[in-house]
Design a protein around this motif. Structure first.
Motif, PDB file in Angstrom:
ATOM      1  N   PRO A  24       0.825  -1.217   0.000  1.00 36.57           N
ATOM      2  CA  PRO A  24       0.000   0.000   0.000  1.00 36.57           C
ATOM      3  C   PRO A  24       0.855   1.260   0.000  1.00 36.57           C
ATOM      4  N   ASP A  25       0.310   2.326  -0.563  1.00 28.41           N
ATOM      5  CA  ASP A  25       0.981   3.620  -0.480  1.00 28.41           C
ATOM      6  C   ASP A  25       1.043   4.091   0.966  1.00 28.41           C
ATOM      7  N   ILE A  26      -0.003   3.768   1.712  1.00 29.90           N
ATOM      8  CA  ILE A  26      -0.067   4.131   3.127  1.00 29.90           C
ATOM      9  C   ILE A  26      -0.450   2.877   3.900  1.00 29.90           C
ATOM     10  N   GLN A  27       0.457   2.406   4.758  1.00 28.94           N
ATOM     11  CA  GLN A  27       0.223   1.168   5.474  1.00 28.94           C
ATOM     12  C   GLN A  27      -0.350   1.451   6.859  1.00 28.94           C
ATOM     13  N   ILE A  28      -1.431   0.769   7.160  1.00 27.93           N
ATOM     14  CA  ILE A  28      -2.059   0.876   8.467  1.00 27.93           C
ATOM     15  C   ILE A  28      -2.819  -0.411   8.738  1.00 27.93           C
ATOM     16  N   ALA A  29      -2.649  -0.967   9.918  1.00 26.92           N
ATOM     17  CA  ALA A  29      -3.263  -2.250  10.260  1.00 26.92           C
ATOM     18  C   ALA A  29      -4.686  -2.061  10.764  1.00 26.92           C
ATOM     19  N   TYR A  30      -5.475  -3.103  10.603  1.00 27.34           N
ATOM     20  CA  TYR A  30      -6.819  -3.124  11.170  1.00 27.34           C
ATOM     21  C   TYR A  30      -6.716  -3.159  12.692  1.00 27.34           C
ATOM     22  N   ASP A  31      -7.477  -2.318  13.361  1.00 28.71           N
ATOM     23  CA  ASP A  31      -7.391  -2.172  14.816  1.00 28.71           C
ATOM     24  C   ASP A  31      -8.623  -2.811  15.458  1.00 28.71           C
ATOM     25  N   THR A  32      -8.414  -3.976  16.089  1.00 31.68           N
ATOM     26  CA  THR A  32      -9.537  -4.699  16.694  1.00 31.68           C
ATOM     27  C   THR A  32     -10.054  -4.009  17.953  1.00 31.68           C
ATOM     28  N   THR A  33      -9.231  -3.185  18.583  1.00 33.92           N
ATOM     29  CA  THR A  33      -9.681  -2.445  19.767  1.00 33.92           C
ATOM     30  C   THR A  33     -10.532  -1.250  19.358  1.00 33.92           C
ATOM     31  N   ALA A  34     -10.080  -0.505  18.366  1.00 29.78           N
ATOM     32  CA  ALA A  34     -10.821   0.674  17.921  1.00 29.78           C
ATOM     33  C   ALA A  34     -12.179   0.302  17.348  1.00 29.78           C
ATOM     34  N   ILE A  35     -12.261  -0.850  16.671  1.00 27.01           N
ATOM     35  CA  ILE A  35     -13.534  -1.219  16.051  1.00 27.01           C
ATOM     36  C   ILE A  35     -14.603  -1.476  17.105  1.00 27.01           C
ATOM     37  N   LYS A  36     -14.183  -1.822  18.318  1.00 29.29           N
ATOM     38  CA  LYS A  36     -15.162  -1.999  19.394  1.00 29.29           C
ATOM     39  C   LYS A  36     -15.801  -0.671  19.784  1.00 29.29           C
ATOM     40  N   ARG A  37     -15.130   0.432  19.450  1.00 29.57           N
ATOM     41  CA  ARG A  37     -15.685   1.757  19.665  1.00 29.57           C
ATOM     42  C   ARG A  37     -16.305   2.292  18.378  1.00 29.57           C
ATOM     43  N   ASN A  38     -16.529   1.387  17.423  1.00 29.25           N
ATOM     44  CA  ASN A  38     -17.142   1.729  16.144  1.00 29.25           C
ATOM     45  C   ASN A  38     -16.268   2.655  15.302  1.00 29.25           C
ATOM     46  N   ILE A  39     -14.954   2.503  15.449  1.00 30.58           N
ATOM     47  CA  ILE A  39     -13.997   3.287  14.669  1.00 30.58           C
ATOM     48  C   ILE A  39     -13.170   2.331  13.814  1.00 30.58           C
ATOM     49  N   ASP A  40     -13.271   2.491  12.509  1.00 26.63           N
ATOM     50  CA  ASP A  40     -12.497   1.698  11.554  1.00 26.63           C
ATOM     51  C   ASP A  40     -11.284   2.537  11.158  1.00 26.63           C
ATOM     52  N   VAL A  41     -10.123   2.224  11.727  1.00 26.91           N
ATOM     53  CA  VAL A  41      -8.952   3.086  11.531  1.00 26.91           C
ATOM     54  C   VAL A  41      -8.461   3.068  10.082  1.00 26.91           C
ATOM     55  N   GLN A  42      -8.632   1.943   9.393  1.00 28.06           N
ATOM     56  CA  GLN A  42      -8.224   1.899   7.989  1.00 28.06           C
ATOM     57  C   GLN A  42      -9.126   2.784   7.136  1.00 28.06           C
ATOM     58  N   LEU A  43     -10.422   2.723   7.380  1.00 26.28           N
ATOM     59  CA  LEU A  43     -11.346   3.603   6.672  1.00 26.28           C
ATOM     60  C   LEU A  43     -11.096   5.063   7.032  1.00 26.28           C
ATOM     61  N   GLU A  44     -10.814   5.320   8.289  1.00 23.23           N
ATOM     62  CA  GLU A  44     -10.512   6.693   8.713  1.00 23.23           C
ATOM     63  C   GLU A  44      -9.297   7.234   7.946  1.00 23.23           C
ATOM     64  N   LYS A  45      -8.252   6.420   7.820  1.00 22.74           N
ATOM     65  CA  LYS A  45      -7.073   6.844   7.081  1.00 22.74           C
ATOM     66  C   LYS A  45      -7.401   7.076   5.603  1.00 22.74           C
ATOM     67  N   GLY A  46      -8.233   6.201   5.049  1.00 28.10           N
ATOM     68  CA  GLY A  46      -8.656   6.387   3.657  1.00 28.10           C
ATOM     69  C   GLY A  46      -9.399   7.694   3.461  1.00 28.10           C
ATOM     70  N   LEU A  47     -10.269   8.027   4.402  1.00 29.15           N
ATOM     71  CA  LEU A  47     -10.998   9.302   4.333  1.00 29.15           C
ATOM     72  C   LEU A  47     -10.065  10.502   4.456  1.00 29.15           C
ATOM     73  N   GLU A  48      -9.072  10.355   5.313  1.00 31.59           N
ATOM     74  CA  GLU A  48      -8.087  11.439   5.459  1.00 31.59           C
ATOM     75  C   GLU A  48      -7.347  11.674   4.137  1.00 31.59           C
ATOM     76  N   VAL A  49      -6.983  10.584   3.474  1.00 27.89           N
ATOM     77  CA  VAL A  49      -6.225  10.693   2.227  1.00 27.89           C
ATOM     78  C   VAL A  49      -7.083  11.250   1.082  1.00 27.89           C
ATOM     79  N   VAL A  50      -8.302  10.744   0.960  1.00 31.35           N
ATOM     80  CA  VAL A  50      -9.136  11.111  -0.174  1.00 31.35           C
ATOM     81  C   VAL A  50      -9.711  12.518  -0.062  1.00 31.35           C
ATOM     82  N   THR A  51      -9.714  13.093   1.139  1.00 26.07           N
ATOM     83  CA  THR A  51     -10.277  14.435   1.313  1.00 26.07           C
ATOM     84  C   THR A  51      -9.198  15.522   1.417  1.00 26.07           C
ATOM     85  N   LYS A  52      -7.944  15.159   1.217  1.00 25.42           N
ATOM     86  CA  LYS A  52      -6.878  16.154   1.290  1.00 25.42           C
ATOM     87  C   LYS A  52      -7.021  17.171   0.162  1.00 25.42           C
TER      88      LYS A  52
END
Length: 418
Positions: free
Chosen positions: A390-418
């Motif tokens: 990947p151009d930007i590497q980030i692992a799936y976070d099993t702890t964050a997803i329990k708080r309904n936060i998908d860190v990989q999707l969050e990073k994708g949104l950060e990149v696509v909205t720059k």
């Protein structure tokens, strides 16, 4: 460990669309008569002894396997090493452990081969050892799946992330379609808009690549797929859309025509995206010339000029990887976000008998399932058994997803909205 390996093998092979072949038992094989082989392409190799089984398998791989040009395994050394072992099995033909030993030998010969689609199917359940771990109660050996498991690669992102958390906590105008896959499992597609940083990001995720042939063309469920995809294509032309996220995490691939069906709606002229070749003879390195592969525009297509992010992970395989490299070829500024992909880019032709390479049966003892087409990207880079970085590497976070936060999707949104 053993259970996880067996489960992973079963998942990989069912999703890659393997069709089971009822093989004759070894006792029948040893007493069978030799049959004539069609001259154009050998898909069956016959044998009446363990030595002949070995010769059938070795020659079948030598003739049909696609990746000898990049392979690190010395196939000639395999012949020198294992032929005497199979000959010994014939010398002790009354030993009831011989069939099991023959299976282990074939496993050892192929465990390091690069083709990630490669699998061996034996008659009945069998046991064998891989890197010190016993694998029991399976009739299928998939070297790539076991290598991933032994490396400690993470298991799949749970479907609840795609089917519950993302639609509920990320998507507006969320739409969902369902279907039934060939293996009887429920197939689902998720689509919607994600508002972020005063921009509207179009999001699409689906379970595998059978979009056109199965789920768009034929769908009688309460939530058909066709309206969801029609709306997706409409959104790609909507000026209020500011970017696209295509989520291919855990997607094992499928139908190659989906490349035109999906990406062909986003271009107005053919674009060179891949290079492929097949075998053209029985020699180990007999290949056809490389042929350029294109994404072709579909009726009503327009050029999509907004930012694109593709989410990938360790279980993005085959058509997911082909689609990712195609997107990078069409839109050089597109970004892959997530984890290193699987590394299974070889293609399985819909009708293997038209190709000189691909699957075959060795002495009615083992069915070999392998790629019949070698694929590389526009720069002639081979990703087989390597995967895309990947151009930007980030692992799936099993702890964050329990708080309904998908860190990989969050990073994708950060990149696509720059």
């Amino acid at each position: 460990m053993v259970t996880r390996i067996n489960n992973l093998i079963n998942k990989i092979n069912s999703r890659w669309g393997r069709s089971a072949l009822l093989l004759l038992v070894l006792s029948s094989t040893l007493g069978a008569c030799r049959k004539e082989v069609k001259p154009e392409r050998l898909t069956s190799y016959y044998g009446r002894s363990y030595t002949e089984i070995f010769e059938a398998f070795w020659n079948g791989m030598n003739t049909n396997y696609m990746f000898w040009d990049v392979e690190t395994v010395n196939w000639d050394n395999m012949y020198k090493t294992y032929k005497p072992r199979f000959e010994y099995l014939d010398q002790t033909k009354n030993d009831p452990q011989n069939p099991q030993r023959a299976v282990q030998f074939l496993v050892d010969m192929t465990k390091d081969l690069a083709d990630s689609h490669l699998s061996l199917s034996f008659n009945g359940l069998t046991d064998y050892m891989i890197s010190g771990y016993p694998v029991t109660g399976t009739n299928v050996f998939n070297p790539s799946a076991i290598r991933h498991q032994l490396r400690g690669d993470e298991l799949y992102v749970p479907r609840s992330t795609f089917d519950v958390i993302i639609p509920k906590y990320y998507l507006t105008k969320a739409e969902m379609g369902t279907g039934t896959a060939n293996d009887g499992t429920v197939w689902r597609i998720n689509m919607g808009i994600i508002p972020r940083n005063n921009k509207n990001i179009l999001y699409l995720e689906y379970k595998d690549f059978e979009l056109q042939s199965q789920y768009y063309a034929v769908n009688t469920t309460a939530n058909p797929v066709k309206p969801v995809l029609d709306n997706f294509f409409r959104y790609t032309k909507d000026p209020s859309i500011d970017g696209l996220i295509l989520d291919l995490r855990g997607n094992p691939g499928g139908s190659v025509p989906d490349l035109d069906f999906l990406l062909g709606r986003l271009v107005t002229s053919p674009v060179h995206v891949t290079n492929t070749r097949t075998r053209n003879g029985n020699g180990r390195l007999d290949y056809t010339p490389w042929v350029k592969g294109y994404v072709h525009p579909q009726q009503g297509s327009t050029d999509f000029k907004k930012p694109i992010v593709v989410l990938v992970d360790k279980n993005s395989v085959s058509m997911s990887e082909m689609t990712s490299m195609s997107i990078k070829a069409i839109w050089p500024n597109a970004k892959l976000v997530g984890e290193h992909t699987w590394g299974g880019t070889g293609q399985i032709p819909s009708s293997d008998v038209k190709y000189m390479g691909g699957q075959f049966v060795a002495a009615n003892f083992v069915q070999v399932y392998c790629a019949g087409v070698e694929l590389r990207d526009v720069n002639m880079v081979c990703y087989e058994n390597k995967g895309l970085t990947p151009d930007i590497q980030i692992a799936y976070d099993t702890t964050a997803i329990k708080r309904n936060i998908d860190v990989q999707l969050e990073k994708g949104l950060e990149v696509v909205t720059k």
